[in-house]
Design a protein around this motif. Structure first.
Motif, mmCIF file in Angstrom:
data_model
loop_
_atom_site.group_PDB
_atom_site.id
_atom_site.type_symbol
_atom_site.label_atom_id
_atom_site.label_comp_id
_atom_site.label_asym_id
_atom_site.label_seq_id
_atom_site.Cartn_x
_atom_site.Cartn_y
_atom_site.Cartn_z
ATOM 1 N N GLN A 62 0.824 -1.200 0.000
ATOM 2 C CA GLN A 62 0.000 0.000 0.000
ATOM 3 C C GLN A 62 0.867 1.263 0.000
ATOM 4 O OE1 GLN A 62 -3.747 0.356 1.490
ATOM 5 N NE2 GLN A 62 -4.058 -1.326 0.085
ATOM 6 N N GLY A 66 0.900 4.003 -2.783
ATOM 7 C CA GLY A 66 0.600 5.385 -2.405
ATOM 8 C C GLY A 66 -0.673 5.532 -1.591
ATOM 9 N N PHE A 67 -1.279 4.422 -1.169
ATOM 10 C CA PHE A 67 -2.528 4.499 -0.409
ATOM 11 C C PHE A 67 -2.263 4.662 1.085
ATOM 12 C CE2 PHE A 67 -3.929 1.635 -4.014
ATOM 13 C CZ PHE A 67 -4.274 2.713 -4.800
ATOM 14 N N ASP A 69 0.689 6.446 3.663
ATOM 15 C CA ASP A 69 1.884 7.289 3.705
ATOM 16 C C ASP A 69 2.901 6.678 4.650
ATOM 17 O OD1 ASP A 69 0.910 9.197 1.972
ATOM 18 O OD2 ASP A 69 -0.154 10.241 3.570
ATOM 19 N N PRO A 70 4.159 6.526 4.199
ATOM 20 C CA PRO A 70 5.181 5.982 5.094
ATOM 21 C C PRO A 70 5.445 6.940 6.258
ATOM 22 C CG PRO A 70 5.997 6.172 2.824
ATOM 23 C CD PRO A 70 4.686 6.879 2.882
ATOM 24 N N SER A 71 5.790 6.360 7.416
ATOM 25 C CA SER A 71 6.192 7.202 8.545
ATOM 26 C C SER A 71 7.667 7.549 8.433
ATOM 27 C CB SER A 71 5.969 6.480 9.871
ATOM 28 O OG SER A 71 4.743 5.818 9.886
ATOM 29 N N VAL A 83 7.492 8.664 -3.191
ATOM 30 C CA VAL A 83 6.576 9.131 -2.136
ATOM 31 C C VAL A 83 5.983 10.492 -2.500
ATOM 32 C CG1 VAL A 83 6.382 9.690 0.320
ATOM 33 C CG2 VAL A 83 7.834 7.804 -0.413
ATOM 34 N N ARG A 84 6.754 11.286 -3.264
ATOM 35 C CA ARG A 84 6.266 12.611 -3.619
ATOM 36 C C ARG A 84 5.280 12.585 -4.788
ATOM 37 N NH1 ARG A 84 8.369 16.460 -0.887
ATOM 38 N NH2 ARG A 84 10.256 16.062 0.295
ATOM 39 N N LYS A 86 1.808 11.619 -6.557
ATOM 40 C CA LYS A 86 0.445 11.252 -6.170
ATOM 41 C C LYS A 86 0.141 9.828 -6.615
ATOM 42 C CE LYS A 86 -1.780 15.766 -6.636
ATOM 43 N NZ LYS A 86 -2.762 16.466 -7.458
ATOM 44 N N PRO A 87 -0.685 9.124 -5.836
ATOM 45 C CA PRO A 87 -1.016 7.729 -6.193
ATOM 46 C C PRO A 87 -1.527 7.611 -7.625
ATOM 47 C CG PRO A 87 -1.955 8.307 -4.065
ATOM 48 C CD PRO A 87 -1.319 9.547 -4.590
ATOM 49 N N ALA A 88 -2.314 8.616 -8.054
ATOM 50 C CA ALA A 88 -2.916 8.528 -9.384
ATOM 51 C C ALA A 88 -1.892 8.698 -10.487
ATOM 52 C CB ALA A 88 -4.019 9.573 -9.525
ATOM 53 N N LEU A 92 1.342 2.567 -11.640
ATOM 54 C CA LEU A 92 1.514 1.186 -11.212
ATOM 55 C C LEU A 92 0.209 0.431 -11.471
ATOM 56 C CD1 LEU A 92 3.105 1.938 -7.724
ATOM 57 C CD2 LEU A 92 4.235 1.815 -9.946
ATOM 58 N N ILE A 94 -2.316 -2.515 -10.314
ATOM 59 C CA ILE A 94 -2.588 -3.256 -9.080
ATOM 60 C C ILE A 94 -3.706 -4.258 -9.306
ATOM 61 C CG2 ILE A 94 -3.154 -3.064 -6.629
ATOM 62 C CD1 ILE A 94 -2.279 -0.199 -6.716
ATOM 63 N N GLY A 114 -8.294 2.786 -17.386
ATOM 64 C CA GLY A 114 -6.972 3.373 -17.192
ATOM 65 C C GLY A 114 -6.506 4.141 -18.416
ATOM 66 N N MET A 117 -8.242 7.454 -18.604
ATOM 67 C CA MET A 117 -7.638 8.406 -17.674
ATOM 68 C C MET A 117 -6.367 9.009 -18.274
ATOM 69 S SD MET A 117 -9.659 8.600 -15.141
ATOM 70 C CE MET A 117 -11.092 8.140 -16.103
ATOM 71 N N ALA B 8 2.007 11.426 8.633
ATOM 72 C CA ALA B 8 3.189 11.589 7.797
ATOM 73 C C ALA B 8 3.045 12.843 6.942
ATOM 74 C CB ALA B 8 3.345 10.366 6.899
ATOM 75 N N ARG B 10 2.699 14.922 3.816
ATOM 76 C CA ARG B 10 2.183 14.493 2.530
ATOM 77 C C ARG B 10 2.866 15.222 1.410
ATOM 78 N NH1 ARG B 10 -1.822 10.857 1.322
ATOM 79 N NH2 ARG B 10 -2.514 11.520 -0.706
ATOM 80 N N ARG B 11 2.528 14.794 0.230
ATOM 81 C CA ARG B 11 3.227 15.289 -0.943
ATOM 82 C C ARG B 11 3.158 16.798 -1.090
ATOM 83 N NH1 ARG B 11 1.814 10.434 -1.233
ATOM 84 N NH2 ARG B 11 -0.404 10.758 -1.063
ATOM 85 N N GLN C 162 -9.283 2.507 -4.852
ATOM 86 C CA GLN C 162 -7.827 2.426 -4.990
ATOM 87 C C GLN C 162 -7.443 1.933 -6.379
ATOM 88 O OE1 GLN C 162 -6.557 0.042 -1.648
ATOM 89 N NE2 GLN C 162 -6.548 1.817 -0.280
ATOM 90 N N ILE C 165 -7.761 4.837 -8.645
ATOM 91 C CA ILE C 165 -6.655 5.783 -8.447
ATOM 92 C C ILE C 165 -5.391 5.260 -9.114
ATOM 93 C CG2 ILE C 165 -5.128 6.807 -6.707
ATOM 94 C CD1 ILE C 165 -7.577 6.790 -4.792
ATOM 95 N N SER C 166 -5.138 3.954 -8.925
ATOM 96 C CA SER C 166 -3.918 3.398 -9.515
ATOM 97 C C SER C 166 -3.960 3.463 -11.035
ATOM 98 C CB SER C 166 -3.725 1.953 -9.066
ATOM 99 O OG SER C 166 -4.632 1.104 -9.748
ATOM 100 N N LEU C 167 -5.174 3.529 -11.585
ATOM 101 C CA LEU C 167 -5.312 3.630 -13.039
ATOM 102 C C LEU C 167 -5.304 5.084 -13.492
ATOM 103 C CD1 LEU C 167 -8.020 0.869 -13.439
ATOM 104 C CD2 LEU C 167 -5.664 0.740 -14.238
ATOM 105 N N GLY C 168 -5.091 6.002 -12.567
ATOM 106 C CA GLY C 168 -4.901 7.400 -12.954
ATOM 107 C C GLY C 168 -6.063 8.326 -12.656
ATOM 108 N N ALA C 169 -7.131 7.818 -12.017
ATOM 109 C CA ALA C 169 -8.272 8.680 -11.730
ATOM 110 C C ALA C 169 -8.051 9.411 -10.411
ATOM 111 C CB ALA C 169 -9.551 7.863 -11.651
ATOM 112 N N SER C 170 -8.513 10.659 -10.342
ATOM 113 C CA SER C 170 -8.437 11.362 -9.072
ATOM 114 C C SER C 170 -9.462 12.482 -9.071
ATOM 115 C CB SER C 170 -7.033 11.921 -8.824
ATOM 116 O OG SER C 170 -6.716 12.847 -9.827
#
Lengths: 365, 298, 268
Positions: A62, A66-67, A69-71, A83-84, A86-88, A92, A94, A114, A117, B8, B10-11, C162, C165-170
């Motif tokens: 996760q 990007g779902f 956030d690492p500590s 990490v910088r 955005k997940p979108a 990647l 999944i 996808g 998008m 944490a 964030r970006r 999720q 999102i991973s497919l690029g939607a936000s």
């Protein structure tokens, strides 16, 4: 490079690793889910994160996705800080345990999502969608809605949907655990072939050691947020670094033993029988734990005395349970037509020195 | 994955709690601005004094409260309110619970049809439903009264309008769906095999009902009773139409003080007292029910 | 096994008569040809339905009720959806209190709310305006919209979003293409229930309604207080007929039973 704790047996760190996890940590209010995990993944590699539930493998996935956030720690993909991003925008693919297919879209619409998008033109989109569905053998079902598909079919759609965007990394979160045993085996083979032919770097999260061993180039065995061992499947299986790894990857026998040395000749004394043992594992003298896999033990004329207490026929092989002076032994023999001991028989057990792992006593079970 | 509090960094600039906070903001503002503030203002209002010549003053006193508590005229209305609510609640339990069970035991098409007939009135305006009762029993012209008198069964119409009994009957009709709904929810979770198991052990129909079904359904009846009681005690349209100005309950009293007498502080005190009384009874009953049944559902 | 005995069936018939009688009598009396309340024994007549046309205040109140119900239910759902998404996804201190507060208009007697709104709107100087009616109705239907929306947002599989999102939607795309379609059953049920509750509300509205801003149920209530005649009966009958039509439409679309008795479809 800095010394990295908890990466016993891992390949040496390289600055140009495709994906590099460096001291990745996730702390919650009451516990540490992932504790300083470091791992380098080469391009095209198939890595499994293996461990019991709650070991932090899913949290690690996760964080890469990007779902979560690492500590602390860093994730670098091709030298850039992930990490910088955005997940979108991580690009990647999944595949989730529940498949997470959009129920209000057909198989083709799911796969096309996808690409939409990414604003891929319609004609190219259609071509790539049918290509992806063909890849997983589902061309005929492109207009079908997920709820009218079997688990295996949904699984394939989810795979096609993740692969069609040409992901930089494919993340698989227990993707096969909802399938029945036979289908799971088929999908493992298919997944392996697909990954090899596409060359997509893949990270699989699983609690099933057979799946991890069947699919991966390297396995990361995790327990309680920490890495226990990183290595090739056969290495992790044959030479487990910790008692946890030995127990988690299949059955194993643990005998109490004593190391004795006479010059260069190092022997492990098990139940009064002196067995040869590999030199590299026997640095010290004294009491140790000797572990050996059930299928590496054979019946011999001499060796560790054992009385067979039960034997179970399991089709391709026989399973024996026996009592020895050093503890209970489990033995697995191929069903090769050779006569096998009966219950109550007194036998002797033997093994090759290279099949044995030794550890100092008191370290775990 | 418990206690997912974001900590944490964030970006990009915005902290991670900002978006959820903004999403909750409209609801919070509405509840704060249009529920909590008005309620507080009403509570304050109940301490102001009023005279028909100078209107509402801004002084603070317990005069209104003392008047309500001391004057038997007001106390009688509160007693009547809770007497009516008690009888309506009992009637709903005795009629609604068995009815829900009977419908629950029906076969497919009938089950749905009768459930809709029972619950459907919820969606029909309470004014229209109460009007129906007035048409049935309203004086000499009431359809039922007229028919019975024409047949010579009655010489005088059944007293209904402006009677407590009339209010109770009409309110029972209005509240029945809430009881059926509450019992229905429990029945849906009831394992039919437990009844079969009891029957296979030789239990009679009566034993099955009293020993197997009733104990399992009781929580539904109790929570339904709490809802019915609270809604009956604060009901307005039905007692206002059937009871008229002659038979006031707490809710119609507050209405009269606000819109006829214009003694807002007294009306506010009546409303706040009603709210407190209902809240106390509901919370008390809830605590009792939970204490009794917490073990069974854990 | 699931058959009811004769006693149970007699009981059932009596309950059904009890539930239906006051509603049916309204519909029957509305067709009376006489000038007073009576059963239409001398043939059916539509004269009292035609008479409604001579009372434009009822027709305009009906229109106002429709607008008010539509507007307040849409606003309530608009407020509920983001709140329900946050409540379903995040565990934060005060979460349960927040839910209880949003649901509180359901627990507070409508008379008390009516009194409080009247005082509040008079103090801030919007008493008797349409704005005050809309605000008050949004508050009382918010619990219905929130509860039904929350029932689908809590059941929402996070991995679906999720995956998107991973497919690029936000942002808005994610909400429009994935989240909203997934929670739509709860949102629509909440909208319908909010609309009906706003349309039928009389107890609270009677306090804050004014000649320029009123609703049909309030107008009917005030009319009945003075006199009960065939006119208000025919209006009630028309309202009942309309409700039955709406119920039939709801039944067709997603099952009345589920809206009334269920928690908006149990998907997990």
């Amino acid at each position: 490079m800095l010394a990295r704790p908890g990466t016993a047996g891992s390949a040496p760190m390289t600055a140009d690793a495709f994906l590099a996890l460096d001291g990745l940590t996730k702390r919650y209010a009451d516990h540490v889910a992932v504790d300083a995990l470091s791992l380098d993944v080469a391009q095209g590699e198939f890595i499994s994160l293996l461990g019991p539930s709650g070991c932090g493998k899913t949290t690690t996935l996760q964080m890469i996705a990007g779902f979560v956030d690492p500590s602390g720690g860093a994730i670098n993909l091709e030298g850039r800080d992930l990490v910088r991003v955005k997940p979108a925008q991580r690009g990647l693919g999944i595949v989730f345990q529940s498949y997470a297919l959009f129920p209000h879209m057909t198989a083709a619409e799911n796969v096309a999502f996808g690409l939409e998008m990414q604003k891929v033109p319609k004609a190219e989109r259609q071509a790539r969608v049918s290509e992806a569905l063909a890849l997983v053998g589902l061309s005929a079902l492109s207009d079908r809605y997920p709820r009218r598909m079997s688990g295996g079919q949904q699984q394939r759609v989810a795979l096609a949907r993740a692969l069609v965007i040409k992901p930089r990394i494919l993340l698989l979160d227990e993707p096969l655990s909802n399938l029945d045993a036979k289908l799971r085996e088929e999908m493992q083979i298919e997944l392996r072939q697909l990954q090899r032919s596409l060359g997509t770097t893949t990270i699989l999260v699983t609690h099933d050691q057979h799946e991890a061993m069947a699919l991966s180039d390297r396995i990361v065995v995790m327990n309680a947020g920490k890495v226990e061992q990183i290595g090739r499947p056969q290495d992790v299986y044959e030479r487990p670094a910790t008692p946890f790894v030995a127990n988690f990857l299949g059955k194993t026998n643990v005998f109490e033993a004593n190391i004795t040395r006479e010059g260069d000749d190092v022997k492990a004394d098990v139940g009064g029988v002196r067995c040869p043992c590999p030199r590299h594992v026997a640095d010290s003298a004294g009491p140790v734990m000797l572990t050996v896999r059930p299928e590496k033990i054979s019946f011999a004329d001499q060796g560790l005395a054992c009385r067979i207490s039960s034997r179970v026929f399991q089709g391709t092989h026989w399973l024996f349970i026996g009592e020895t002076p050093s503890g209970t032994a489990t033995i697995v023999c191929q069903n090769d037509g050779v006569a096998k001991p009966e219950e109550g028989d007194a036998v002797h057990l033997a093994w090759r020195p290279e099949d044995v792992a030794l550890r100092a006593s008191g370290g775990g079970r | 994955m418990s206690a997912v509090v974001h900590m944490a960094p964030r970006r990009e600039g915005a902290p991670s709690w900002l978006a959820p906070f903004l999403m909750l903001l409209p609801a919070m503002l509405l509840i704060l601005g249009v529920v909590l503030v008005p309620l507080a203002m009403t509570a304050l209002l109940s301490f102001h004094s009023f005279s028909s010549s100078s209107g509402i003053s801004t002084d603070m006193s317990l005069a209104n409260w003392a008047e309500i508590v001391a004057d038997p005229y007001y106390m009688e209305m509160f007693l009547r309110t809770f007497r009516i609510s008690g009888v309506v609640t009992l009637a709903c339990c005795l009629i609604g619970a068995p009815e829900a069970y009977i419908i629950h035991r029906m076969q497919a098409p009938w089950k749905g049809i009768f459930l809709v007939i029972t619950l459907g009135p919820l969606l029909i305006s309470v004014v229209a439903r109460t009007l129906g009762w007035a048409l049935l029993f309203g004086g000499r012209n009431g359809v039922v009264n007229k028919a019975l008198m024409d047949l010579g069964i009655l010489s005088e119409p059944i007293p209904f309008m402006f009677t407590e009994g009339g209010v109770m009957v009409a309110l029972t009709h209005v509240m029945m769906p809430f009881m059926v709904l509450s019992v229905w929810a429990v029945l849906q979770r009831l394992d039919p095999r437990s009844e079969n198991a009891a029957a296979s052990l030789g239990a009679s129909q009566f034993t099955i009902l009293s020993r197997i079904v009733l104990p399992q359904v009781l929580p539904g009846i109790l929570s339904g009773a709490i809802i019915v009681f609270a809604l009956s005690a604060s009901s307005f349209a039905t007692p206002a139409i059937v009871g008229g100005r002659r038979l006031k309950v707490a809710a119609t009293l507050a209405y009269d003080e606000f819109l006829n007498t214009l003694n807002w502080p007294l009306g506010a005190a009546v409303a706040v007292l009603l709210l407190i009384a209902i809240a106390a009874i509901v919370i008390g009953c809830n605590a009792l029910v939970e204490k009794r049944y917490s073990r069974m559902f854990q | 096994m699931s058959r009811n005995g004769p006693l149970a069936l007699i009981f059932h018939v009596l309950v059904m008569v009890f539930m239906l009688a006051p509603i049916l009598i309204v519909c029957v009396v509305a067709f009376t040809p006489e000038g007073y309340l009576s059963l239409p024994t001398n043939g059916l007549s539509l004269r009292w339905f035609r008479a409604i046309a001579n009372y434009p205040e009822f027709i305009s109140a009906f229109g106002d009720s429709l607008w008010l119900a539509a507007l307040s239910s849409v606003i309530a759902v608009g407020i509920s959806v983001p709140a329900a998404l946050v409540v379903a996804r995040h565990h934060f201190p005060g979460r349960n209190i927040l839910c209880a507060l949003i649901l509180s208009p359901l627990m507070i007697p409508h008379v008390v709310l009516g009194v409080a709104f009247l005082r509040f709107f008079t103090q801030i100087g919007v008493s008797g305006t349409k704005i005050s009616l809309i605000l008050a109705h949004v508050v009382i239907v918010l619990p219905f919209a929130f509860r039904l929306t929350l029932s689908t947002t809590t059941g929402l599989d996070r991995s679906l979003e999720q995956a998107a999102i991973s497919l690029g939607a936000s942002g808005a795309t994610l909400f429009r293409r994935v989240t909203l379609p997934l929670i739509l059953p709860g949102v629509v049920s909440g909208l319908v229930l909010a609309f009906i509750n706003s349309f039928d509300e009389v107890t609270m509205t009677v306090f804050i309604a004014a000649p320029g801003a009123t609703t049909l149920p309030v107008r009917m209530f005030l009319y009945i207080q003075d006199n009960i005649d065939p006119l208000v009966t025919s209006i009630s009958a028309a309202l009942i007929a309309l409700t039955v039509i709406v119920m039939a439409v709801i039944e067709k679309l997603f099952g009345l039973e589920r809206l009334l008795a269920g928690e908006g479809g149990g998907r997990s």
